[in-house]
Each structure stands twice: as C-alpha cells, then as structure tokens.
Design a protein around this motif. Structure first.
Motif, PDB file in Angstrom:
ATOM      1  N   THR A 200       0.840  -1.201   0.000  1.00  0.00           N
ATOM      2  CA  THR A 200       0.000   0.000   0.000  1.00  0.00           C
ATOM      3  C   THR A 200       0.873   1.249   0.000  1.00  0.00           C
ATOM      4  N   TRP A 201       1.899   1.243   0.825  1.00  0.00           N
ATOM      5  CA  TRP A 201       2.792   2.404   0.911  1.00  0.00           C
ATOM      6  C   TRP A 201       3.650   2.545  -0.340  1.00  0.00           C
ATOM      7  N   SER A 202       4.108   1.431  -0.888  1.00  0.00           N
ATOM      8  CA  SER A 202       4.906   1.516  -2.121  1.00  0.00           C
ATOM      9  C   SER A 202       4.045   1.990  -3.282  1.00  0.00           C
ATOM     10  N   SER A 203       2.747   1.671  -3.271  1.00  0.00           N
ATOM     11  CA  SER A 203       1.845   2.178  -4.304  1.00  0.00           C
ATOM     12  C   SER A 203       1.688   3.689  -4.195  1.00  0.00           C
ATOM     13  N   MET A 204       1.647   4.198  -2.955  1.00  0.00           N
ATOM     14  CA  MET A 204       1.576   5.649  -2.771  1.00  0.00           C
ATOM     15  C   MET A 204       2.867   6.322  -3.246  1.00  0.00           C
ATOM     16  N   ILE A 205       3.999   5.676  -2.983  1.00  0.00           N
ATOM     17  CA  ILE A 205       5.276   6.211  -3.469  1.00  0.00           C
ATOM     18  C   ILE A 205       5.257   6.280  -4.989  1.00  0.00           C
ATOM     19  N   TYR A 206       4.727   5.233  -5.610  1.00  0.00           N
ATOM     20  CA  TYR A 206       4.637   5.205  -7.071  1.00  0.00           C
ATOM     21  C   TYR A 206       3.758   6.356  -7.573  1.00  0.00           C
ATOM     22  N   MET A 207       2.629   6.581  -6.912  1.00  0.00           N
ATOM     23  CA  MET A 207       1.724   7.657  -7.330  1.00  0.00           C
ATOM     24  C   MET A 207       2.398   9.018  -7.236  1.00  0.00           C
ATOM     25  N   VAL A 208       3.173   9.240  -6.185  1.00  0.00           N
ATOM     26  CA  VAL A 208       3.878  10.509  -6.039  1.00  0.00           C
ATOM     27  C   VAL A 208       4.991  10.628  -7.083  1.00  0.00           C
ATOM     28  N   MET A 209       5.687   9.538  -7.344  1.00  0.00           N
ATOM     29  CA  MET A 209       6.779   9.558  -8.322  1.00  0.00           C
ATOM     30  C   MET A 209       6.282   9.815  -9.738  1.00  0.00           C
ATOM     31  N   MET A 210       5.038   9.433 -10.018  1.00  0.00           N
ATOM     32  CA  MET A 210       4.532   9.572 -11.377  1.00  0.00           C
ATOM     33  C   MET A 210       4.415  11.018 -11.827  1.00  0.00           C
ATOM     34  N   GLN A 211       4.349  11.969 -10.894  1.00  0.00           N
ATOM     35  CA  GLN A 211       4.278  13.373 -11.301  1.00  0.00           C
ATOM     36  C   GLN A 211       5.563  13.817 -11.990  1.00  0.00           C
ATOM     37  N   PRO A 212       6.732  13.717 -11.340  1.00  0.00           N
ATOM     38  CA  PRO A 212       7.959  14.118 -12.055  1.00  0.00           C
ATOM     39  C   PRO A 212       8.273  13.196 -13.238  1.00  0.00           C
ATOM     40  N   LEU A 213       7.990  11.906 -13.086  1.00  0.00           N
ATOM     41  CA  LEU A 213       8.236  11.004 -14.210  1.00  0.00           C
ATOM     42  C   LEU A 213       7.332  11.347 -15.397  1.00  0.00           C
ATOM     43  N   GLY A 214       6.067  11.648 -15.114  1.00  0.00           N
ATOM     44  CA  GLY A 214       5.144  12.003 -16.186  1.00  0.00           C
ATOM     45  C   GLY A 214       5.571  13.259 -16.919  1.00  0.00           C
ATOM     46  N   VAL A 215       6.039  14.250 -16.162  1.00  0.00           N
ATOM     47  CA  VAL A 215       6.519  15.490 -16.789  1.00  0.00           C
ATOM     48  C   VAL A 215       7.734  15.196 -17.663  1.00  0.00           C
ATOM     49  N   ALA A 216       8.667  14.389 -17.142  1.00  0.00           N
ATOM     50  CA  ALA A 216       9.874  14.061 -17.902  1.00  0.00           C
ATOM     51  C   ALA A 216       9.526  13.247 -19.155  1.00  0.00           C
ATOM     52  N   TYR A 217       8.659  12.242 -19.003  1.00  0.00           N
ATOM     53  CA  TYR A 217       8.273  11.419 -20.148  1.00  0.00           C
ATOM     54  C   TYR A 217       7.585  12.264 -21.218  1.00  0.00           C
ATOM     55  N   PHE A 218       6.613  13.075 -20.793  1.00  0.00           N
ATOM     56  CA  PHE A 218       5.846  13.876 -21.748  1.00  0.00           C
ATOM     57  C   PHE A 218       6.749  14.888 -22.445  1.00  0.00           C
ATOM     58  N   THR A 219       7.634  15.526 -21.681  1.00  0.00           N
ATOM     59  CA  THR A 219       8.533  16.521 -22.274  1.00  0.00           C
ATOM     60  C   THR A 219       9.439  15.879 -23.310  1.00  0.00           C
ATOM     61  N   PHE A 220      10.029  14.734 -22.953  1.00  0.00           N
ATOM     62  CA  PHE A 220      10.907  14.062 -23.920  1.00  0.00           C
ATOM     63  C   PHE A 220      10.136  13.665 -25.166  1.00  0.00           C
ATOM     64  N   ALA A 221       8.959  13.063 -24.983  1.00  0.00           N
ATOM     65  CA  ALA A 221       8.198  12.563 -26.131  1.00  0.00           C
ATOM     66  C   ALA A 221       7.785  13.696 -27.060  1.00  0.00           C
ATOM     67  N   THR A 222       7.257  14.784 -26.488  1.00  0.00           N
ATOM     68  CA  THR A 222       6.793  15.890 -27.331  1.00  0.00           C
ATOM     69  C   THR A 222       7.961  16.586 -28.034  1.00  0.00           C
ATOM     70  N   VAL A 223       9.058  16.800 -27.314  1.00  0.00           N
ATOM     71  CA  VAL A 223      10.214  17.462 -27.923  1.00  0.00           C
ATOM     72  C   VAL A 223      10.816  16.586 -29.011  1.00  0.00           C
ATOM     73  N   ALA A 224      10.976  15.294 -28.737  1.00  0.00           N
ATOM     74  CA  ALA A 224      11.584  14.395 -29.721  1.00  0.00           C
ATOM     75  C   ALA A 224      10.709  14.261 -30.965  1.00  0.00           C
ATOM     76  N   ILE A 225       9.414  14.115 -30.775  1.00  0.00           N
ATOM     77  CA  ILE A 225       8.515  13.999 -31.930  1.00  0.00           C
ATOM     78  C   ILE A 225       8.491  15.306 -32.722  1.00  0.00           C
TER      79      ILE A 225
END
Length: 298
Positions: A200-225
């Motif tokens: 349960t706690w590791s799932s919450m860690i994952y949810m919090v981590m997804m914010q910076p990861l999502g920004v990084a993933y989206f930025t890379f994908a949009t810039v590269a495309i």
C-alpha cells in the motif's frame, strides 16, 4: 493431489500459495483472489455444510491446491502464447536492427504511454497528496479515521487500474484481480493489514513519483517527436516559403537544394531513435511498476 486436505479456506489458499511458489507475483495474486471468490461463493450457497466437508468435495470439482496451481500455470502459458505478437523477422545487419523498431508495436504503445503519463501522473500525485493531507489533517477528529481508510483503499484500486495500463501498453504482466485479503479476519484486523501492508505504501510512493516522471516522459516525447517531424518537414515547409529558408529569431539562412533529402533522412533517423528510447524507457518503467505495485510472492 495435495498431501494434506485443507480444513479451512485460509489453509487452502496457503497451500495454493505454496504450490505457486516461484510463479509471477501478478499470477499469484489473481489465483488467490479467484480461488477465494469461488470458495466463499460455494460456502455461502451451502450454509448447512461444514467448511472442511465442503473443501473435501471441492477438491474433486474445483481441484486441490496443487492441481489448481498447475491449471493456472498452463492457462497463463496459453494466454501468453495467444497474445504474443507474431515473431518479428530477425535482422542481422545493423541498419536492419536499427530501423526494425518501426515495425515494433511495443515501441509505439510505450511512446503513447509516455504522452499519457502527464495526465495520469498529475492525477495520481494530486490524489495521493490530497488524501495524505486530509488523512493527517483530520486525524484528530473522528471523521479522519473513515477518510484515511477510504483513501488507503482507493490507493489499491488505483494501483490495479495503473497495472492494467502498464500491461496493455508496456507489456509487463500485472494483476487482473484485486489484492487477496483474508476474510476470516476481523474487520479491525483487515483494516490494520490495509495500513501495514508495505505494498500500500509503495503504491503511494509510485503515485507521487509519477508526477515528475510524467513530466519528464511527456517533455521528452513531445520534444523528440516535434524535432524529428520538424526536420523531416523542411522540404514541405519550403513549398510555402522561400526555398530552404530557416529563421531563428532575427537570423536567417538558406539550405542548399541538395541538402533537402538529407533533412528528410535526418528526421526519420531522429524518429527511429525516439522509438528506441521510448521502448527502453517503457521496459524500465514496467519493471518499476511491477516492483512497487504488485504484492511480493514471498
């Protein structure tokens, strides 16, 4: 057959867990949930039958734990074979291996997951931070207890939904059933398990981590495309502009006519590199999700 016939549903599930030792944790979670649902429904349908007697009869219909484990292993293997895409043609040459990613569906789904992760990451982060803040802020009040319970339960639900996205887009086997809970325990014991379960706690860690990861993933994908499409589209832009003219601020320069085919090739190569990187990021992220969202088989 299992050496000792289980007398209770928890004993049956423990034997099933042992029989599936070494299996994928996601498969184990699904098997435990399905088995408990079936056993509970049979027990509810026959209220006058003793639990031990019922389990003894189920061993000949639903199957003993080791038999059920074998069925799940065989079914999983069959499903994996059925869902596996046609074998890709092996390219021996370096160019063939490099451009072969263009025919790999997993590269495109990984790229789409990176674009989608900005929305999902923001949603997960907002829900986690809001839930934690409300739970702590209302902890001194009676209402804080049910709020915390509902929030922790929602974390498990969100982890199941995210797991389905990861499996569909990144190809990693994830649970298709909720996490198994021992229903013979009291309500207080089950609530305590909800709060003390490391997953349960590791799932919450994952949810919090997804914010910076999502920004990084989206930025890379949009810039590269955008870069690859922009470079490849220079000859098309030239049809509506002065020949080969490129402007950066107040700086203008022209590309010779013979370089225009090279810009198309450069844009294609950049897009192929983007697919390679997206596929690699997808594999790494799938392992991260598997580690943080799936109950350990131990």
């Amino acid at each position: 057959m299992t050496a000792t016939t289980p007398k209770t549903i928890p004993e049956y599930l423990d034997q099933l867990r042992q029989a599936l030792a070494g299996a994928d944790p996601a498969l184990l979670q699904d098997a435990l949930y399905d088995a408990e649902e079936y056993l509970r429904s049979e027990l509810a349908a026959q209220p006058g039958v003793d639990e031990a007697t019922l389990l003894a009869s189920i061993a000949t219909s639903y199957g003993a734990p080791d038999e059920v484990a074998d069925i799940y292993r065989q079914t999983e293997s069959t499903v994996v074979q059925a869902l596996r895409p046609p074998p890709k043609r092996e390219h021996r040459s370096l160019p063939g291996k490099f451009f072969g990613v263009l025919a790999d569906p997993r590269a495109y789904t990984s790229l789409f997951y990176m674009l989608l992760s900005l929305a999902t990451g923001t949603l997960y982060f907002t829900w986690a931070v809001t839930g934690i803040s409300l739970s702590l802020g209302l902890a001194i009040l009676i209402i804080g207890i049910p709020v915390a319970i509902l929030f922790f339960a929602s974390v498990r639900g969100i982890s199941l939904v995210e797991g389905r996205l990861v499996e569909a887009m990144l190809g990693e086997r994830m649970p298709r059933r909720p996490l198994y809970t021992d229903r013979d325990q009291s309500m207080m014991a089950r609530i305590k398990t909800l709060f003390t379960d490391p997953r349960t706690w590791s799932s919450m860690i994952y949810m919090v981590m997804m914010q910076p990861l999502g920004v990084a993933y989206f930025t890379f994908a949009t810039v590269a495309i955008s870069l690859s499409a922009g470079v490849a589209a220079i000859p098309v832009i030239d049809l509506f502009n002065h020949h080969g003219t490129i402007s950066i601020g107040d700086w203008y320069f022209r590309l010779p006519l013979w370089t225009l085919p090279l810009t198309i090739a450069a844009g294609v190569v950049m897009f192929v590199l983007t697919l390679h990187i997206a596929r690699g990021i997808g594999r790494v992220h799938a392992l991260l999700a598997k580690h943080l969202l799936v109950q350990s088989a131990a």
